[in-house]
Scaffold this motif. Structure first.
Motif, PDB file in Angstrom:
ATOM      1  N   GLY A 167       0.796  -1.211   0.000  1.00 45.41           N
ATOM      2  CA  GLY A 167       0.000   0.000   0.000  1.00 45.41           C
ATOM      3  C   GLY A 167       0.833   1.267   0.000  1.00 45.41           C
ATOM      4  O   GLY A 167       0.335   2.343  -0.292  1.00 45.41           O
ATOM      5  N   SER A 168       2.124   1.117   0.299  1.00 48.41           N
ATOM      6  CA  SER A 168       2.999   2.290   0.238  1.00 48.41           C
ATOM      7  C   SER A 168       4.396   1.962  -0.296  1.00 48.41           C
ATOM      8  O   SER A 168       5.125   2.857  -0.684  1.00 48.41           O
ATOM      9  CB  SER A 168       3.130   2.943   1.617  1.00 48.41           C
ATOM     10  OG  SER A 168       3.774   2.076   2.511  1.00 48.41           O
ATOM     11  N   ARG A 169       4.747   0.685  -0.333  1.00 51.74           N
ATOM     12  CA  ARG A 169       6.081   0.307  -0.757  1.00 51.74           C
ATOM     13  C   ARG A 169       6.034  -0.973  -1.595  1.00 51.74           C
ATOM     14  O   ARG A 169       5.359  -1.921  -1.224  1.00 51.74           O
ATOM     15  CB  ARG A 169       6.954   0.093   0.461  1.00 51.74           C
ATOM     16  CG  ARG A 169       8.404   0.264   0.216  1.00 51.74           C
ATOM     17  CD  ARG A 169       9.124   0.405   1.510  1.00 51.74           C
ATOM     18  NE  ARG A 169       9.639  -0.913   1.872  1.00 51.74           N
ATOM     19  CZ  ARG A 169      10.601  -1.112   2.717  1.00 51.74           C
ATOM     20  NH1 ARG A 169      11.152  -0.115   3.347  1.00 51.74           N
ATOM     21  NH2 ARG A 169      11.033  -2.320   2.967  1.00 51.74           N
ATOM     22  N   LEU A 170       6.765  -0.968  -2.686  1.00 56.93           N
ATOM     23  CA  LEU A 170       6.877  -2.147  -3.541  1.00 56.93           C
ATOM     24  C   LEU A 170       8.241  -2.784  -3.291  1.00 56.93           C
ATOM     25  O   LEU A 170       9.257  -2.099  -3.289  1.00 56.93           O
ATOM     26  CB  LEU A 170       6.779  -1.743  -5.010  1.00 56.93           C
ATOM     27  CG  LEU A 170       7.004  -2.869  -6.028  1.00 56.93           C
ATOM     28  CD1 LEU A 170       5.857  -3.876  -5.988  1.00 56.93           C
ATOM     29  CD2 LEU A 170       7.178  -2.299  -7.421  1.00 56.93           C
ATOM     30  N   LEU A 171       8.235  -4.086  -3.081  1.00 55.50           N
ATOM     31  CA  LEU A 171       9.463  -4.863  -2.901  1.00 55.50           C
ATOM     32  C   LEU A 171       9.459  -5.990  -3.934  1.00 55.50           C
ATOM     33  O   LEU A 171       8.530  -6.784  -3.979  1.00 55.50           O
ATOM     34  CB  LEU A 171       9.556  -5.448  -1.500  1.00 55.50           C
ATOM     35  CG  LEU A 171      10.681  -6.464  -1.263  1.00 55.50           C
ATOM     36  CD1 LEU A 171      12.049  -5.828  -1.444  1.00 55.50           C
ATOM     37  CD2 LEU A 171      10.543  -7.098   0.111  1.00 55.50           C
ATOM     38  N   VAL A 172      10.511  -6.029  -4.748  1.00 55.21           N
ATOM     39  CA  VAL A 172      10.720  -7.109  -5.712  1.00 55.21           C
ATOM     40  C   VAL A 172      12.034  -7.772  -5.329  1.00 55.21           C
ATOM     41  O   VAL A 172      13.045  -7.086  -5.158  1.00 55.21           O
ATOM     42  CB  VAL A 172      10.787  -6.574  -7.164  1.00 55.21           C
ATOM     43  CG1 VAL A 172      11.068  -7.717  -8.132  1.00 55.21           C
ATOM     44  CG2 VAL A 172       9.501  -5.845  -7.522  1.00 55.21           C
ATOM     45  N   SER A 173      11.999  -9.096  -5.150  1.00 55.03           N
ATOM     46  CA  SER A 173      13.206  -9.782  -4.693  1.00 55.03           C
ATOM     47  C   SER A 173      13.137 -11.269  -5.002  1.00 55.03           C
ATOM     48  O   SER A 173      12.144 -11.773  -5.497  1.00 55.03           O
ATOM     49  CB  SER A 173      13.384  -9.587  -3.177  1.00 55.03           C
ATOM     50  OG  SER A 173      12.314 -10.194  -2.494  1.00 55.03           O
ATOM     51  N   ASN A 174      14.245 -11.950  -4.672  1.00 52.46           N
ATOM     52  CA  ASN A 174      14.251 -13.417  -4.756  1.00 52.46           C
ATOM     53  C   ASN A 174      15.060 -13.978  -3.599  1.00 52.46           C
ATOM     54  O   ASN A 174      15.609 -13.305  -2.793  1.00 52.46           O
ATOM     55  CB  ASN A 174      14.796 -13.942  -6.082  1.00 52.46           C
ATOM     56  CG  ASN A 174      16.200 -13.490  -6.404  1.00 52.46           C
ATOM     57  OD1 ASN A 174      16.848 -12.735  -5.689  1.00 52.46           O
ATOM     58  ND2 ASN A 174      16.686 -13.940  -7.541  1.00 52.46           N
TER      59      ASN A 174
END
Length: 174
Positions: A167-174
């Protein structure tokens, strides 16, 4: 009961690629008008994300390009210490980047923007109705809805990373 829960977690982990390291964090409070947040909130909308600079010696930029073919590329300059603290690694290459968006059935997704089937890094480009991408070298076409190959030789589906938006932060990871 515990083994079933463990297997369920393992199956979902298999969908996440570990071929290349991936870590990208983007804060909507810092960039409230970014096309990136419109994409994660709108099914069928996708953007490509690339970055330059390392956050320590040069100014870092996060470039966002919509799949609509009309909107100019967005340049988000990373200015705060809080943002510069996180090192970005956008999969195979920061200059090739990621594709991030929202599918109609599976929610938010993030894919590597390099072709998973070419030995040299090939940048995928929007094609068709802009719900798919093509590789200029091997001529495969991939679905952004499913990551599957739609046309061309058999091979690997798009490389997928974990994508979470709170809702306020996007996290893309593996």
């Amino acid at each position: 009961m515990l083994p079933a829960a463990f297997l369920a977690c393992s199956d979902s982990d298999e969908l996440i690629s570990h071929r290349y390291a991936c870590r990208f964090v983007f804060d909507e409070q810092m960039h409230p008008t970014s096309l990136l947040f419109a994409a994660v909130k709108s099914p069928g909308t996708y953007v490509s994300v690339t970055t330059t600079g390392d956050g320590r010696t040069t100014v870092r930029h996060v470039y966002v390009t919509s799949n609509d073919g009309k909107t100019p590329q967005e340049d988000n300059i990373i200015r705060t210490d809080r943002e510069n603290y996180t090192a970005f690694q956008l999969g195979a290459s920061n200059s090739i980047g990621l594709i991030v968006g929202c599918t109609n059935f599976s929610g938010i997704v993030a894919y590597d923007r390099s072709c998973p089937n070419c030995a040299s890094l090939q940048t995928l480009s929007w094609s068709g109705n802009r719900q798919q991408v093509d590789c200029p070298k091997c001529h495969r076409t991939y679905s952004l809805e499913t990551a599957a190959i739609l046309s061309g030789d058999a091979g690997d589906a798009l490389l997928r990373y974990s994508a979470n938006y709170n809702g306020s932060r996007l996290l893309v990871s593996n």
